[in-house]
Design an enzyme around this catalytic site. Structure first.
Site, PDB file in Angstrom:
ATOM      1  N   LYS A  17      -9.210   5.643   5.835  1.00 36.31           N
ATOM      2  CA  LYS A  17      -7.958   5.124   5.289  1.00 36.31           C
ATOM      3  C   LYS A  17      -8.225   4.010   4.284  1.00 36.31           C
ATOM      4  CE  LYS A  17      -4.719   6.380   8.914  1.00 36.31           C
ATOM      5  NZ  LYS A  17      -3.801   5.852   9.933  1.00 36.31           N
ATOM      6  N   GLY A  18      -7.586   4.124   3.123  1.00 31.61           N
ATOM      7  CA  GLY A  18      -7.676   3.066   2.128  1.00 31.61           C
ATOM      8  C   GLY A  18      -8.898   3.115   1.231  1.00 31.61           C
ATOM      9  N   ILE A  19      -9.888   3.927   1.578  1.00 34.66           N
ATOM     10  CA  ILE A  19     -11.080   3.979   0.720  1.00 34.66           C
ATOM     11  C   ILE A  19     -11.022   5.195  -0.211  1.00 34.66           C
ATOM     12  CG2 ILE A  19     -12.467   2.674   2.386  1.00 34.66           C
ATOM     13  CD1 ILE A  19     -13.967   5.287   2.950  1.00 34.66           C
ATOM     14  N   ARG A  54     -11.747   8.519  -2.709  1.00 36.44           N
ATOM     15  CA  ARG A  54     -12.053   9.925  -2.401  1.00 36.44           C
ATOM     16  C   ARG A  54     -13.548  10.154  -2.234  1.00 36.44           C
ATOM     17  NH1 ARG A  54      -9.705  13.491  -6.897  1.00 36.44           N
ATOM     18  NH2 ARG A  54      -7.917  12.177  -6.398  1.00 36.44           N
ATOM     19  N   ASP A  74       0.879  -1.161   0.000  1.00 32.31           N
ATOM     20  CA  ASP A  74       0.000   0.000   0.000  1.00 32.31           C
ATOM     21  C   ASP A  74       0.924   1.220   0.000  1.00 32.31           C
ATOM     22  OD1 ASP A  74      -2.304   1.665   0.524  1.00 32.31           O
ATOM     23  OD2 ASP A  74      -1.630   1.735   2.608  1.00 32.31           O
ATOM     24  N   LEU A  75       0.421   2.370  -0.395  1.00 30.37           N
ATOM     25  CA  LEU A  75       1.299   3.549  -0.457  1.00 30.37           C
ATOM     26  C   LEU A  75       1.099   4.474   0.746  1.00 30.37           C
ATOM     27  CD1 LEU A  75       3.340   5.302  -1.968  1.00 30.37           C
ATOM     28  CD2 LEU A  75       1.462   6.192  -3.335  1.00 30.37           C
ATOM     29  N   ASP A  76      -0.088   5.104   0.805  1.00 27.27           N
ATOM     30  CA  ASP A  76      -0.364   6.061   1.880  1.00 27.27           C
ATOM     31  C   ASP A  76      -0.386   5.358   3.232  1.00 27.27           C
ATOM     32  OD1 ASP A  76      -0.686   7.960  -0.050  1.00 27.27           O
ATOM     33  OD2 ASP A  76      -2.862   8.007   0.034  1.00 27.27           O
ATOM     34  N   ASN A 135      -3.546   9.841  -6.828  1.00 27.17           N
ATOM     35  CA  ASN A 135      -2.297  10.606  -6.812  1.00 27.17           C
ATOM     36  C   ASN A 135      -1.072   9.714  -6.598  1.00 27.17           C
ATOM     37  OD1 ASN A 135      -3.428  13.426  -6.900  1.00 27.17           O
ATOM     38  ND2 ASN A 135      -4.452  12.712  -5.045  1.00 27.17           N
ATOM     39  N   ALA A 187      -5.179   2.977  -3.365  1.00 25.38           N
ATOM     40  CA  ALA A 187      -6.517   3.475  -3.682  1.00 25.38           C
ATOM     41  C   ALA A 187      -6.468   4.934  -4.119  1.00 25.38           C
ATOM     42  CB  ALA A 187      -7.416   3.333  -2.461  1.00 25.38           C
ATOM     43  N   SER A 188      -5.257   5.497  -4.193  1.00 30.90           N
ATOM     44  CA  SER A 188      -5.134   6.925  -4.500  1.00 30.90           C
ATOM     45  C   SER A 188      -4.928   7.190  -5.988  1.00 30.90           C
ATOM     46  CB  SER A 188      -3.956   7.515  -3.737  1.00 30.90           C
ATOM     47  OG  SER A 188      -3.726   8.833  -4.150  1.00 30.90           O
ATOM     48  N   THR A 235       1.442  10.141   3.897  1.00 30.98           N
ATOM     49  CA  THR A 235       0.440  11.013   3.289  1.00 30.98           C
ATOM     50  C   THR A 235      -0.911  10.856   3.973  1.00 30.98           C
ATOM     51  OG1 THR A 235       0.422   9.312   1.627  1.00 30.98           O
ATOM     52  CG2 THR A 235       1.290  11.437   0.951  1.00 30.98           C
ATOM     53  N   GLU A 288      -0.225  -3.227   4.555  1.00 30.74           N
ATOM     54  CA  GLU A 288      -1.293  -2.216   4.630  1.00 30.74           C
ATOM     55  C   GLU A 288      -1.370  -1.528   5.983  1.00 30.74           C
ATOM     56  OE1 GLU A 288      -3.829  -0.579   3.524  1.00 30.74           O
ATOM     57  OE2 GLU A 288      -4.046  -1.253   1.472  1.00 30.74           O
TER      58      GLU A 288
HETATM   59  P1  B16 Z   1      -6.948  10.175  -3.621  1.00 33.87           P
HETATM   60  P2  B16 Z   1      -3.686   4.075  -0.165  1.00 33.87           P
HETATM   61  C1  B16 Z   1      -5.691   5.860  -0.188  1.00 33.87           C
HETATM   62  O1  B16 Z   1      -4.382   5.510  -0.508  1.00 33.87           O
HETATM   63  C2  B16 Z   1      -5.770   6.569   1.145  1.00 33.87           C
HETATM   64  O2  B16 Z   1      -5.445   5.688   2.203  1.00 33.87           O
HETATM   65  C3  B16 Z   1      -7.167   7.082   1.376  1.00 33.87           C
HETATM   66  O3  B16 Z   1      -7.235   7.783   2.602  1.00 33.87           O
HETATM   67  C4  B16 Z   1      -7.564   8.008   0.213  1.00 33.87           C
HETATM   68  O4  B16 Z   1      -8.892   8.499   0.373  1.00 33.87           O
HETATM   69  C5  B16 Z   1      -7.448   7.232  -1.089  1.00 33.87           C
HETATM   70  O5  B16 Z   1      -6.118   6.759  -1.228  1.00 33.87           O
HETATM   71  C6  B16 Z   1      -7.825   8.088  -2.287  1.00 33.87           C
HETATM   72  O6  B16 Z   1      -6.836   9.044  -2.502  1.00 33.87           O
HETATM   73  O7  B16 Z   1      -7.943  11.188  -3.145  1.00 33.87           O
HETATM   74  O8  B16 Z   1      -5.534  10.712  -3.681  1.00 33.87           O
HETATM   75  O9  B16 Z   1      -7.372   9.512  -4.901  1.00 33.87           O
HETATM   76  O10 B16 Z   1      -3.555   4.019   1.324  1.00 33.87           O
HETATM   77  O11 B16 Z   1      -4.573   2.999  -0.727  1.00 33.87           O
HETATM   78  O12 B16 Z   1      -2.346   4.161  -0.861  1.00 33.87           O
HETATM   79 MG    MG Z   2      -2.893   3.189   3.273  1.00 34.94          MG
END
Ligand code: B16
Ligand code: MG
Length: 219
Positions: free
Chosen positions: A44-46, A48, A8-10, A119, A116-117, A16, A170
């Site tokens: 977290k993980g879900i 936007r 996982d990244l964030d 970005n 899930a981001s 982040t 994760e």
């Molecule tokens: P974005 P991950 C997830 O990243 C975050 O944990 C989560 O809090 C965020 O809402 C989601 O990315 C969407 O991010 O708005 O940048 O598309 O933990 O799966 O790497």
């Molecule tokens: Mg995460």
């Protein structure tokens, strides 16, 4: 044998998660919705849009906005978030993670990102780690977000490795569930309370060692 580690990244490679928290917190404040670190755990993980919906429901305001207005609110949060991550550098890699990633790479184990981001690519590039990963799967390429296993299964598929030969790492409850549903071994980063479905939980990233997780995986 262990053939791949899917990260996982964030919250795992960089914090982040803290910036998501700040950006959502600012929006919630503007909308007069209570917001706390504890509530933020659920985001977290879900995705936007799912995060926004949870915040609105939490404030009893989900029906106050049209779909178009909701998109606008989500964009506002993202613009704020992008400003916060603008200054990310390799110094923002979480403790021990750079060393761990390089060690995995040197051992010949494949590496992927399952985030899930939307970005994700920009974040991993700013951290100077993009070249270490064989595959990057993010919210732009998948249909179903975590806890659906799609993002982890897609990563394994692109790596050409069977799920049972993968470890997923994760920091989010939804993410740990996605890893388990994908049929992989799950390492959680954070508190045992929120990540009880993981096969092993470490409090922080600096506690993760390849030697130990290889051993846990083998048993
Ligand atoms: P974005 P991950 C997830 O990243 C975050 O944990 C989560 O809090 C965020 O809402 C989601 O990315 C969407 O991010 O708005 O940048 O598309 O933990 O799966 O790497
Ligand atoms: Mg995460």
């Amino acid at each position: 044998p262990l053939k791949a580690i899917i990260f996982d990244l964030d919250g795992v490679i960089t914090d982040t998660a803290e910036y998501h928290f700040l950006a959502w917190g600012a929006l919630a404040k503007e909308l007069n919705i209570p917001f706390s670190k504890e509530f933020n755990e659920q985001l977290k993980g879900i995705s936007r849009m799912e995060s926004l919906e949870k915040i609105l429901v939490h404030g009893g305001k989900s029906t106050d906005y049209t779909e178009v207005q909701k998109r606008h609110l989500a964009n506002m949060k993202n613009e704020h978030y992008k400003k916060l991550i603008d200054s990310l550098t390799p110094n923002d890699i979480l403790p021990g993670m750079k060393k761990f990633i390089l060690e995995v790479k040197n051992t010949g184990i494949k590496l992927a990102i399952a985030s899930a981001s939307k970005n994700a690519v920009s974040v991993i590039t700013s951290l100077g780690l993009k070249d270490q990963f064989d595959v990057i799967v993010d919210a732009k390429t998948i249909k179903n977000g975590k806890p659906d296993p799609e993002v982890f299964l897609t990563a394994a598929n692109l790596l050409k490795v069977e799920p049972k030969h993968c470890i997923g790492i994760e920091d989010a409850a939804a993410g740990v569930e996605a890893i388990k549903r994908a049929g992989m071994f799950a390492i959680g980063i954070g508190s045992l309370n929120t990540l009880e479905k993981a096969d092993r939980v470490y409090e922080t990233t600096k506690d993760v060692t390849l030697k130990e997780i290889t051993k846990l995986y083998a048993n």
